[in-house]
Design an enzyme around this catalytic site. Structure first.
Site, PDB file in Angstrom:
ATOM      1  N   SER A   1      39.422  49.817  77.832  1.00 41.79           N
ATOM      2  CA  SER A   1      40.271  48.897  77.074  1.00 41.79           C
ATOM      3  C   SER A   1      41.529  48.474  77.818  1.00 41.79           C
ATOM      4  O   SER A   1      42.284  47.634  77.322  1.00 41.79           O
ATOM      5  CB  SER A   1      40.691  49.553  75.759  1.00 41.79           C
ATOM      6  OG  SER A   1      39.544  49.982  75.059  1.00 41.79           O
TER       7      SER A   1
ATOM      8  N   ASP B   1      36.127  42.683  60.862  1.00 37.42           N
ATOM      9  CA  ASP B   1      35.758  43.951  61.490  1.00 37.42           C
ATOM     10  C   ASP B   1      35.120  44.876  60.489  1.00 37.42           C
ATOM     11  O   ASP B   1      35.765  45.390  59.590  1.00 37.42           O
ATOM     12  CB  ASP B   1      37.018  44.594  62.096  1.00 37.42           C
ATOM     13  CG  ASP B   1      36.712  45.915  62.759  1.00 37.42           C
ATOM     14  OD1 ASP B   1      35.511  46.279  62.858  1.00 37.42           O
ATOM     15  OD2 ASP B   1      37.651  46.584  63.224  1.00 37.42           O
TER      16      ASP B   1
ATOM     17  N   ASP C   1      32.263  49.626  67.219  1.00 34.35           N
ATOM     18  CA  ASP C   1      33.651  49.810  67.613  1.00 34.35           C
ATOM     19  C   ASP C   1      33.839  51.302  67.906  1.00 34.35           C
ATOM     20  O   ASP C   1      33.067  52.135  67.432  1.00 34.35           O
ATOM     21  CB  ASP C   1      34.579  49.397  66.462  1.00 34.35           C
ATOM     22  CG  ASP C   1      36.020  49.286  66.909  1.00 34.35           C
ATOM     23  OD1 ASP C   1      36.476  48.146  67.120  1.00 34.35           O
ATOM     24  OD2 ASP C   1      36.693  50.345  67.064  1.00 34.35           O
TER      25      ASP C   1
END
Lengths: 623, 382
Positions: free
Chosen positions: A309, A333, A348
């Site tokens: 990330s 999401d 995720d």
């Protein structure tokens, strides 16, 4: 004609022949024989230059030259060689290989020359020999300069080391320049700046007799010492970074935002560079070479890791630049993402997701994968590639030490050329969260972070500050620009990674006297290259995720950018990058920012500059 | 000899020295020969001082041998030539005896046995005695018979020559054996040896040389000849000496590097620099001028020898003087030739310059014979 007359004529003829012979030697061929006689008489001795020193930015020595003492025996002064050898073996430790080499050399040595028996004597051995000097006639201790690294392990990867010139190097070097020099830079700065560090050889013309003994010196030219290198490296910060990594495998690179100067570059575990100077033992070398921890390998420039990330801010800027996302763009999401016409779920890292609608700020602060799946999918891999390339990814940064790796910044072209396959849309999603094919070195991460700190200006990293005048443009503005507002959005989000309530690195915000912009990262290890045949437990350890963190600070006037990689989350699996980076930032920034600093150093000057003039976009080059 | 006019004109020259000469004549001394020899010896000592590295013991030794030689010379000068002629055969036999003794009892160095130790005498080389004994004996034998010698006399002379030559050659000492042989051959030559024999010998030598090469010469002797032809072939081995001596000579130039300043000689590049190769020291330090001075001094000695020979009153004296003078020249020529790379390296010292004990005494003793002849000639012409 009488016999006597004939004899007299023959005598005169013979004498004429002799006179002619001497005339031709002494007058006609005089020059040739004068040259011959000079060549006999005059020997040229090379005097090795003193190798240039390597110092950190405060003048602390990282590489110096120290007298290395050699034990030698002079044949003509020793009556009972075997007796003396036996006595020496009694007194100090002499390896059989040394004895063998000594005997080999002794046969060809001139009687008055010391034949080396043991190199690099310890202080203790010198003391023992000094005490027994009276019994050891013809035993000599001589000193020559050898490279010494005061902190053998700390700078081994950056400074590198010198070693005996090997056959391959022998064929390549300028023999004249290396006359009398037995060592050459092998890796790191020692190799990169070999030409400067070496210096110029000196010569001594001496008169010798037929046995090679020196009678007197005729003339000499002194050797010119090599150039001393001054680094951007701050040994104090470097040591903090080194200690922060501790027993864990990993790398930390800290880079000065304004100059691109490398303030710290640590790779752990390390090795003692001094061992290579005197000739590392086979046992020690194979131990290092075969260790699963790869101590000889400079992770900072050779270690290639998925960025995870940590590159999300860069990708966010890409999305903003191409208009794929904007301030108001939000993603739904649910904890997973699915491509159109594809049943596969891309998850995720947080199973339940980050809430229903996620915007750019939250996506960075909480490191939301779903947002970046969407962003990457809409952007497409090639635009992601083109934009990210500006940050120095997928190519060598041009740091001034050799062996830097390129990393991988994938694109459709890359995959076609390297893998010979078409690009799949799912792979774009992996790339969007810094996984998949994407690989970066810790140095590349630091350089990319410096680009963020400079708000869109790439900078070429440098280890050496002086006296090399590097006039090349080291700072280039990004071609694919972002607006000031877009920069502010991304950097604000990075600030909240540390300072925000839900920031992934909020743990390090305690007692901070300056503002940090950062980004955490976790990189999945899928059958990592260096993990081979180990027991199940070790294998499990080496399959754990790598932990990464990038940051720059202070946010208003960035001075330093840092990237840290902790392989497999360290020995415990719980070590993360952010606290380590905080230690490095503190070490570098606190002396600059605290008012009671003594006001003498250049760093203080920088601190004063802090209040004025931020590094603006388009502010061209930095000296 | 049809040089009566020459002799008379020289007498005129001699008379101008009358007052000084008469005094010396009473002591049986030939002043010109004495001065020339003293000149060579003095010059030689100067070169040896440098070549020996200013080594005083060497100089003392050399001086004492020269002194001994001069005394021997002056003593021999007093002896009547007829007496010498009578005793020459005995000397020859003693020398042969000693040469045989060397083979059994001799001591040596470098693989050759040349010296003999006799109680009460310094260590010496019997071959040195033969250098004088052989020409004396051959001259004594031939001068009593008809001259030029007939076949039988030539054969006897050849036997007289060959015996010591082989004995010395067996030591082995090729240089000396050849020089001894040459001194005998010179007697034959001056005795009027027919050219027929001379050419026969030359042809025989030509024919036998491959045989000599294969069966007579030692390997090291062959090596020396090969080295002469191509010294570069073995630079550090056999060729080393000759390369270094040529370098020393050549680098001397016209004026030389200065006395005691020769680099080749002082830094030990030149081997045997105070013995056989001493001319290279001279040539390096004093240059071509120094070499010419030495050659000039040698010419003076040889010239005086020729004149004494011309004035000699009997055949025996003439033959002895001719042989000794010519042999002396051969010494000088062979040495200067070998050091400069003209001739193969044979162990021949440079007369009066090379460090050497008995050879200096022998040489000067030989010149004592010349003085004896000179004295006799003057006494009779008076």
């Amino acid at each position: 004609m009488s016999r006597l007359t004939l004899a007299v004529l023959i005598v005169l003829a013979c004498l004429l022949l002799i006179v002619w012979r001497y005339f031709s030697l002494q007058v006609i061929e005089h020059n040739r024989y004068t040259t011959e006689s000079e060549r006999n008489r005059v020997h040229v001795q090379a005097m090795a230059p003193k190798r240039g020193l390597i110092k950190d930015r405060h003048g602390i020595l990282l590489a110096e030259n120290r007298p290395s003492r050699t034990l030698g025996l002079v044949k003509e002064r020793i009556r009972d060689l075997e007796g003396v050898l036996a006595a020496l073996v009694e007194l100090i430790e002499i390896e059989d290989t040394d004895l063998q080499r000594f005997r080999d050399q002794l046969r060809f040595a001139r009687p008055f020359e010391a034949v080396p028996l043991k190199f690099n004597l310890s202080e203790e051995e010198i003391a023992i020999l000094a005490v027994n000097q009276h019994t050891l006639v013809g035993v000599e201790i001589t000193a020559e300069l050898a490279r010494y690294y005061p902190e053998g392990e700390l700078y081994a990867h950056v400074v590198g080391y010198t070693g005996r010139i090997n056959e391959r190097e022998q064929a390549q070097i300028d023999k004249e320049r290396y006359d009398g020099t037995h060592h050459i830079g092998k890796v790191g700065l020692e190799k990169q700046y070999e030409d400067l560090l070496l210096g110029e050889v000196g010569y001594r013309n001496v008169e010798v007799n037929a046995f090679g003994r020196i009678i007197r010196e005729i003339e000499s030219s002194d050797p010119q010492p090599g150039t001393d290198l001054e680094l951007y490296l701050d040994s104090r910060v470097h040591k903090v970074a080194h200690d922060a990594l501790g027993v864990n495998r990993g790398a930390i690179v800290a880079i000065e935002v304004e100059t691109g100067g490398i303030v710290a570059m640590v790779s752990t575990p390390s090795f003692d560079a001094n061992q290579f100077v005197t000739g590392v033992s086979t046992k020690q070398y194979s131990e290092w070479r075969d260790s699963p921890d790869l101590p000889l390998y400079n992770r900072a420039i050779q270690g290639q890791y998925p960025p995870g990330s940590t590159l999300k801010p860069v990708f966010a800027l890409a999305g903003l630049h191409y208009g794929v996302v904007d301030e108001n763009f939000v993603v739904r999401d649910r904890g997973w993402y699915r491509l159109p016409n594809d049943s596969r779920q891309y998850r995720d890292w947080k199973r339940q997701g980050h809430g229903t609608w996620v915007g750019l700020h939250q996506a960075i602060v909480e490191s939301c994968d779903i947002y970046f799946y969407e962003l990457a999918f809409n952007l497409g891999i090639d635009r992601l590639h083109d934009f990210s390339a500006q940050f120095g990814l997928g190519k060598r940064t041009g740091l001034d030490i050799p062996s830097e790796r390129r990393g991988i910044l994938p694109s459709t072209t890359w995959k076609r050329n390297v893998r010979g396959q078409a690009w799949f849309p799912g792979e774009t999603l992996s790339a969007g969260i810094g996984q998949g094919y994407m690989l970066v070195t810790p140095l590349q991460l630091a350089v990319a972070t410096a680009n963020l700190a400079r708000r869109g200006q790439s900078i070429t990293p440098r280890l050496v500050k002086g006296p090399v005048s590097d006039t090349s443009a080291r700072s280039v503005p990004n071609r694919l620009e972002n607006t000031e507002h877009e920069w502010q959005m991304v950097i604000d989000a990075m600030v909240d990674v540390v300072h925000g309530e839900r920031g992934t690195a909020r743990s390090i915000s305690r007692n901070l006297s300056y503002k940090i912009a950062g980004k955490t990262g976790t990189a999945q290890v899928v059958g990592i290259a260096q993990g081979e045949e180990y027991d199940a437990e070790a294998l499990a350890e080496r399959n754990r995720d790598h932990k990464l963190f990038v940051a720059f600070a202070p946010v208003d006037k960035p001075l330093i950018a840092v990237a840290a990689v902790i392989e497999n989350g360290g020995k415990t699996g719980k070590v993360v990058g952010a606290p380590l980076v905080r230690e490095v930032l503190d070490a570098y920034l606190l002396p600059l920012l605290t008012p009671e600093s003594d006001g003498k150093t250049a760093n203080t000057q920088q601190a004063a500059d802090l209040k004025s003039e931020p590094i603006g976009a388009g502010n061209g080059e930095v000296g | 000899m049809s040089s009566g006019d020459f002799v008379r004109s020289m007498q005129g020259t001699a008379t101008s020295f009358q007052p000084a000469a008469s005094h010396l004549q009473r002591m049986h001394i030939d002043p010109i020969l004495l001065l020339s020899l003293a000149g060579v010896c003095g010059f030689g000592l100067m070169v040896l001082w440098s070549a020996s590295g200013q080594h005083q013991p060497t100089m003392l030794r050399q001086c004492s041998f020269i002194l001994a030689g001069f005394i021997a010379m002056l003593v021999i000068a007093q002896i009547d030539m007829r007496l010498i002629r009578r005793w020459s055969v005995l000397l020859y036999l003693v020398a042969i005896g000693l040469l045989v003794a060397v083979i059994f009892y001799g001591s040596g160095a470098k693989g050759a046995t040349r010296w003999i130790d006799l109680p009460g005498l310094p260590r010496f080389q019997p071959s040195e005695i033969m250098k004088i004994a052989l020409p004396l004996t051959v001259a004594a034998y031939l001068s009593g018979r008809s001259m030029p010698p007939r076949f039988f006399q030539v054969m006897v002379s050849v036997v007289l020559i060959i015996i010591p030559t082989l004995l010395i050659g067996a030591q082995p000492d090729l240089g000396t054996s050849l020089l001894v042989a040459v001194s005998g051959v010179f007697v034959l030559y001056f005795a009027g040896l027919s050219w027929y024999y001379v050419s026969a010998v030359v042809v025989a030598a030509g024919v036998s040389s491959p045989l000599i090469w294969n069966y007579v010469l030692h390997d090291y002797q062959k090596q020396r000849i090969l080295t002469l032809l191509d010294p570069e072939a073995d630079k550090l081995g056999a060729g080393w000496n000759i390369i270094q001596s040529k370098t020393a000579i050549g680098s001397g130039g016209w004026q030389g590097k200065g006395w005691l300043n020769g680099t080749q000689s002082q830094l030990d590049f030149l081997p045997e620099s105070h013995t056989d190769f001493i001319i290279a020291v001279l040539a390096e330090e004093l240059g071509l001028f120094g070499v010419l001075v030495l050659i000039g001094l040698y010419l003076l000695v040889i010239g005086r020898g020729v004149i004494i020979g011309l004035r000699a009153q009997d055949a025996f004296s003439r033959l002895v003087v001719g042989s000794i003078t010519l042999t002396f020249f051969v010494y000088a020529f062979v040495n200067m030739g070998m050091v400069s790379g003209l001739l193969p390296v044979v162990g021949v010292p440079l007369p009066f310059v090379s460090q050497g004990g008995t050879s200096i005494v022998t040489l000067l003793a030989g010149f004592g014979l010349l003085m004896a002849v000179s004295t006799e000639a003057k006494r009779i012409t008076r």
